[in-house]
Design an enzyme around this catalytic site. Structure first.
Site, short mmCIF file in Angstrom:
data_model
loop_
_atom_site.label_atom_id
_atom_site.label_comp_id
_atom_site.label_asym_id
_atom_site.label_seq_id
_atom_site.Cartn_x
_atom_site.Cartn_y
_atom_site.Cartn_z
CE LYS A 52 -7.10 -5.55 34.33
NZ LYS A 52 -5.75 -4.86 34.19
CD GLN A 96 -4.70 -1.36 34.38
OE1 GLN A 96 -5.35 -2.32 35.06
NE2 GLN A 96 -4.65 -1.27 32.99
CG ASP A 119 -1.16 -7.70 35.02
OD1 ASP A 119 -2.13 -8.52 34.33
OD2 ASP A 119 -1.12 -6.63 35.09
#
Ligand code: NAP
Length: 292
Positions: A52, A96, A119
């Site tokens: 990322k 994450q 997200d």
């Protein structure tokens, strides 16, 4: 059989994003900024976050990586999230997953400011997406929809079977395939208690497999001319590979591919598109396209 090249498509989209960022900077806007929070040292998570950060560089974004130790308390993590919520320079951030077991994942997700939830996992975004309202869409399903659009794959009125019902992949994927402005398909979701899974797959024009069971979808489950999207990425031991493992999809590629009109490989299919969608969402956040 045609291979859907996610790696190439993602690279092209990242170039487009980079060009847009350059225009934004020329127009006096600030550089989009994505932050990532990584708790602990899980090998898979380390690799995802690293990719990322690399993608941010490719897109011309600023990125920050906040590393917290495995024994970080829930309250410490929530404090970190509150700081990111308040930080005006951060356009979007991700935490994450998975998190260490002593931390309540849903509580963490609920604490993220939904306007920075690139997200698309906050209930506000998941709910708005389900209603067809503007929202940050979960990166993997968004990447798959984008991939099918770029390849001009017709989905309207088709029978689509989604394997898996997780909150980050299966459910949002099924929602998007159902919605008129996205897939506009007839959608069935199967999971570990489905008793007609094989028959459903055999009737499907489009199969999207997101269960994390290597080689689960075999040739006898797929009709001729089907479109097969393989989300699965399970690490399996492979002594011939550099790291001692390789990524295996949910589809038994060698035997299924010859029957398909289109199929995604693993790796190089859905994976690169997921990261690319996260970049798209970050750009939208920086441009305040969805929320003020
Ligand atoms: P998950 O949370 O573990 O969910 C798996 C789903 O599959 C569950 O709904 C489960 O059913 C279902 N399932 C498991 N075994 C099954 C079986 N034998 N038959 C039918 N259904 C079964 O996984 P996830 O986070 O959605 O991820 C799925 C896969 O995609 C994993 O391999 C993951 O690594 C991969 N992934 C890839 C990307 C990418 O960018 N390429 C992104 C995200 C995830 P129940 O609900 O009944 O338990």
């Amino acid at each position: 059989m045609k291979l859907i090249d996610g790696k190439m498509t993602a690279a092209a989209i990242k170039e487009e994003i980079k060009a847009e960022v350059e225009q934004m900077i020329e127009a006096g806007m600030k550089r989009p900024h994505l932050a990532a929070v990584l708790v602990g040292h899980d090998g898979g998570s380390e690799a995802y976050v690293k990719n990322k950060v690399i993608a941010c560089e490719k897109c011309g974004f600023k990125s920050s990586l906040i590393r917290l130790e495995e024994n970080t308390t829930e309250e410490e993590l929530l404090d970190c999230i509150r700081q990111l919520n308040e930080d005006a320079d951060v356009d979007g951030f991700i935490v994450q997953l998975p998190l260490p077991k002593h931390i309540n994942e849903q509580k963490v997700i609920n604490t993220i400011d939904y306007r920075k939830d690139v997200d698309g996992i906050h209930p506000m975004n998941a709910g708005r997406m389900a209603l067809g309202l503007p929202s940050f869409i979960s990166a993997t399903p968004l990447g798959i929809i984008t991939l099918m659009k770029r390849y001009n794959i017709p989905t309207s009125g088709k029978k689509c079977v989604v394997l898996g019902r997780s909150n980050i992949v299966g459910k949002p994927m099924a929602q998007l395939m159902l919605q008129k402005e996205h897939g506009d398909a007839t959608v069935t979701i199967c999971h570990s208690h489905s008793t007609t899974l094989k028959q459903e797959c055999l009737e499907a024009d489009i199969i999207i497999a997101a269960i994390g069971r290597p080689n689960f979808v075999t040739a006898d489950m797929v009709k001729d001319g089907a479109i097969v999207i393989d989300v699965g990425t399970t690490r399996v031991a492979d002594p011939t590979a550099k790291n001692g493992y390789r990524l295996n999809g949910d589809v038994k590629f060698d035997e299924v591919a010859p029957k398909c009109e289109y199929i995604t490989p693993v790796p190089g299919g859905v994976g690169p598109m997921t990261i690319c969608s996260l970049m798209k969402n970050t750009l939208s956040a920086a441009k305040k396209e969805i929320y003020e």
